[in-house]
Design an enzyme around this catalytic site. Structure first.
Site, PDB file in Angstrom:
ATOM      1  N   ARG A  82     -23.655  81.804  46.431  1.00 17.90           N
ATOM      2  CA  ARG A  82     -24.736  80.816  46.569  1.00 17.90           C
ATOM      3  C   ARG A  82     -25.567  80.876  45.304  1.00 17.90           C
ATOM      4  O   ARG A  82     -25.342  81.723  44.441  1.00 17.90           O
ATOM      5  CB  ARG A  82     -25.563  81.024  47.844  1.00 17.90           C
ATOM      6  CG  ARG A  82     -25.694  82.361  48.420  1.00 17.90           C
ATOM      7  CD  ARG A  82     -26.426  83.336  47.561  1.00 17.90           C
ATOM      8  NE  ARG A  82     -27.700  82.817  47.100  1.00 17.90           N
ATOM      9  CZ  ARG A  82     -28.338  83.204  46.023  1.00 17.90           C
ATOM     10  NH1 ARG A  82     -27.835  84.134  45.231  1.00 17.90           N
ATOM     11  NH2 ARG A  82     -29.494  82.693  45.676  1.00 17.90           N
ATOM     12  N   GLN A 113     -32.846  86.008  50.735  1.00 15.74           N
ATOM     13  CA  GLN A 113     -32.285  86.210  49.389  1.00 15.74           C
ATOM     14  C   GLN A 113     -33.205  87.068  48.514  1.00 15.74           C
ATOM     15  O   GLN A 113     -32.727  87.783  47.632  1.00 15.74           O
ATOM     16  CB  GLN A 113     -32.046  84.854  48.706  1.00 15.74           C
ATOM     17  CG  GLN A 113     -30.919  84.027  49.296  1.00 15.74           C
ATOM     18  CD  GLN A 113     -31.399  83.037  50.326  1.00 15.74           C
ATOM     19  OE1 GLN A 113     -32.389  83.272  51.021  1.00 15.74           O
ATOM     20  NE2 GLN A 113     -30.715  81.918  50.462  1.00 15.74           N
ATOM     21  N   ASP A 149     -32.416  74.071  42.238  1.00 13.25           N
ATOM     22  CA  ASP A 149     -31.111  73.560  42.692  1.00 13.25           C
ATOM     23  C   ASP A 149     -30.824  72.187  42.122  1.00 13.25           C
ATOM     24  O   ASP A 149     -29.669  71.818  41.923  1.00 13.25           O
ATOM     25  CB  ASP A 149     -31.059  73.547  44.214  1.00 13.25           C
ATOM     26  CG  ASP A 149     -30.933  74.970  44.705  1.00 13.25           C
ATOM     27  OD1 ASP A 149     -31.969  75.649  44.833  1.00 13.25           O
ATOM     28  OD2 ASP A 149     -29.789  75.425  44.864  1.00 13.25           O
ATOM     29  N   ASN A 179     -35.910  73.410  45.158  1.00 12.23           N
ATOM     30  CA  ASN A 179     -35.551  74.828  45.121  1.00 12.23           C
ATOM     31  C   ASN A 179     -35.730  75.369  46.537  1.00 12.23           C
ATOM     32  O   ASN A 179     -36.147  74.642  47.447  1.00 12.23           O
ATOM     33  CB  ASN A 179     -36.417  75.586  44.108  1.00 12.23           C
ATOM     34  CG  ASN A 179     -35.901  76.999  43.861  1.00 12.23           C
ATOM     35  OD1 ASN A 179     -34.704  77.193  43.651  1.00 12.23           O
ATOM     36  ND2 ASN A 179     -36.777  77.992  43.893  1.00 12.23           N
ATOM     37  N   ARG A 189     -21.972  71.614  50.066  1.00 11.48           N
ATOM     38  CA  ARG A 189     -23.434  71.698  50.213  1.00 11.48           C
ATOM     39  C   ARG A 189     -24.035  70.518  49.440  1.00 11.48           C
ATOM     40  O   ARG A 189     -23.543  70.177  48.367  1.00 11.48           O
ATOM     41  CB  ARG A 189     -23.990  73.028  49.655  1.00 11.48           C
ATOM     42  CG  ARG A 189     -23.551  74.249  50.477  1.00 11.48           C
ATOM     43  CD  ARG A 189     -24.239  75.523  50.045  1.00 11.48           C
ATOM     44  NE  ARG A 189     -25.634  75.581  50.486  1.00 11.48           N
ATOM     45  CZ  ARG A 189     -26.483  76.545  50.126  1.00 11.48           C
ATOM     46  NH1 ARG A 189     -26.079  77.520  49.318  1.00 11.48           N
ATOM     47  NH2 ARG A 189     -27.723  76.544  50.560  1.00 11.48           N
TER      48      ARG A 189
HETATM   49  O1  MRU Z   1     -29.419  78.585  49.539  1.00 11.52           O
HETATM   50  P1  MRU Z   1     -29.213  79.270  48.224  1.00 11.52           P
HETATM   51  O2  MRU Z   1     -29.246  80.756  48.316  1.00 11.52           O
HETATM   52  O3  MRU Z   1     -27.979  78.754  47.522  1.00 11.52           O
HETATM   53  O4  MRU Z   1     -30.467  78.813  47.364  1.00 11.52           O
HETATM   54  C1  MRU Z   1     -30.587  79.290  46.068  1.00 11.52           C
HETATM   55  C2  MRU Z   1     -31.837  78.861  45.402  1.00 11.52           C
HETATM   56  O5  MRU Z   1     -32.625  78.129  45.945  1.00 11.52           O
HETATM   57  C3  MRU Z   1     -32.030  79.310  43.993  1.00 11.52           C
HETATM   58  O6  MRU Z   1     -33.391  79.487  43.713  1.00 11.52           O
HETATM   59  C4  MRU Z   1     -31.486  78.220  43.053  1.00 11.52           C
HETATM   60  O7  MRU Z   1     -30.160  77.915  43.370  1.00 11.52           O
HETATM   61  C5  MRU Z   1     -31.556  78.622  41.639  1.00 11.52           C
HETATM   62  S1  MRU Z   1     -30.324  79.835  41.308  1.00 11.52           S
HETATM   63  C6  MRU Z   1     -30.297  80.207  39.702  1.00 11.52           C
END
Ligand code: MRU
Length: 333
Positions: free
Chosen positions: A55, A187, A227, A237, A89
């Site tokens: 992810r 995370q 994102d 994000n 996604r």
């Molecule tokens: O749901 P996730 O864990 O994929 O979300 C990740 C994030 O929101 C991160 O902050 C984003 O992808 C930036 S990663 C360099």
């Protein structure tokens, strides 16, 4: 990224390609277990992205690039493979960028695997450039807040928000990182803290709701990943980012977004048009495999939120430190 295992230290990546297979660290099992899963089929790669084996926007893009390479090597229909992988996604721009990049390379006659390899090395190089551009912003004695995981796990290696932190620390500056835990998938607690521990970087994890409390007490800067960053500078994000940005503006704390060009979506005008992924309610109602909510509870679980550009001090990219006004010019470069 550095990984200390029973006293031995080695460098590992979130994913790589080896012996005809994509190997991905199963991030769902961290920090308990460091386990790698092997994939030789693009549909399984799409499922792994959906299930969050890997992810973080750039790592999702890397997995997608290798997924497309596997589709080509296995003789699958590339248009169909692109549709399957893109459906994994909806929010991270890197997923769509990587698939389109691979279609372009393969249609031009390039070797699929070499194309995916060079896509992924460019991600890591870009993250290192983000680190070099962003590191001077971090001074000795600072408290730096981040959210979610925008580290090596999220970008194959190095990170986006964590890249300036890694570089500044390796240059000898000493500061503290406050990482918010990032409900519901944790995370911050499980991934960012794991990376910071392995790098020996001073840090503390806080609950998401404590961000305002610590910001009032003295946070010097906030750095988050993204994102998707759209043409006007609005960005999506991990959910919980928007509150931090608003509080940062209220308190005069600089708020930085670190991201490579693969995260920029120049074709979408404003953040209102970003599709926000809604995830399963069980991410909220079950903790450690146990139901913790009353039977019949109703839950809303958006994975991301949108922060308007006016809250962003600057974007730290591989091209340098930019403002929202610079974004349009990046498109043509
Ligand atoms: O749901 P996730 O864990 O994929 O979300 C990740 C994030 O929101 C991160 O902050 C984003 O992808 C930036 S990663 C360099």
């Amino acid at each position: 990224m550095r990984f200390k295992d029973n006293g031995a230290e080695r460098d590992i990546r979130a994913l790589w390609f080896e012996d005809g297979e994509l190997v991905m660290m199963d991030q769902r099992l961290l920090p308990r277990d460091v386990i790698f899963i092997r994939y030789n089929d693009h549909k399984e790669v799409a499922d792994a992205i959906r299930d969050m084996v890997t992810r973080g926007a750039p790592s999702i893009g890397a997995a997608a690039a290798y997924g497309m390479a596997l589709a080509a090597l296995n003789g699958a229909d590339l248009a169909e493979a692109a549709t399957v992988i893109k459906a994994a996604r909806p929010t991270a721009n890197d997923l769509f960028y990587a698939v389109d990049h691979m279609i372009g390379r393969i249609s031009a006659g390039d070797d699929p695997l070499k194309s995916a390899d060079s896509y992924v090395s460019a991600i890591v190089d870009n993250c290192m450039a983000i680190g070099m551009h962003g590191a001077p912003l971090i001074k000795d004695g600072y408290t730096v807040m981040t959210h979610c995981n925008a580290g090596a796990l999220a970008t194959v290696d190095v990170g986006t928000a964590l890249a300036p932190i890694r570089v500044a620390w390796s240059e000898g500056r000493r500061f503290k990182v406050l990482a918010s835990e990032t409900r519901p998938r944790l995370q911050g607690l499980q991934l960012t803290a794991w990376e910071l521990i392995h790098e020996g970087i001073d840090h503390a994890v806080i609950v998401d709701g404590a961000s305002g409390h610590f910001m009032r007490r003295g946070v010097d800067m906030v750095i988050v990943g993204a994102d998707r960053i759209v043409a006007n500078g609005d960005f999506a994000n991990k959910v919980g980012t928007y509150e931090k940005a608003v509080i940062a503006k209220e308190l005069g704390i600089p708020f930085y977004v670190a991201a490579p060009v693969s995260t920029f979506d120049f074709d979408t005008a404003s953040g209102d048009d970003i599709i926000i992924e809604e995830r399963d309610s069980e991410e909220i109602t079950r903790i450690g495999g146990e139901d913790v909510a009353p039977v019949g509870v109703q839950v809303l679980n958006p994975a991301f939120d949108v922060t308007p550009f006016r809250y962003v001090t600057a974007y730290i990219t591989e091209k340098g430190i930019l403002t929202a006004k610079d974004i349009d010019a990046m498109r043509s470069e």
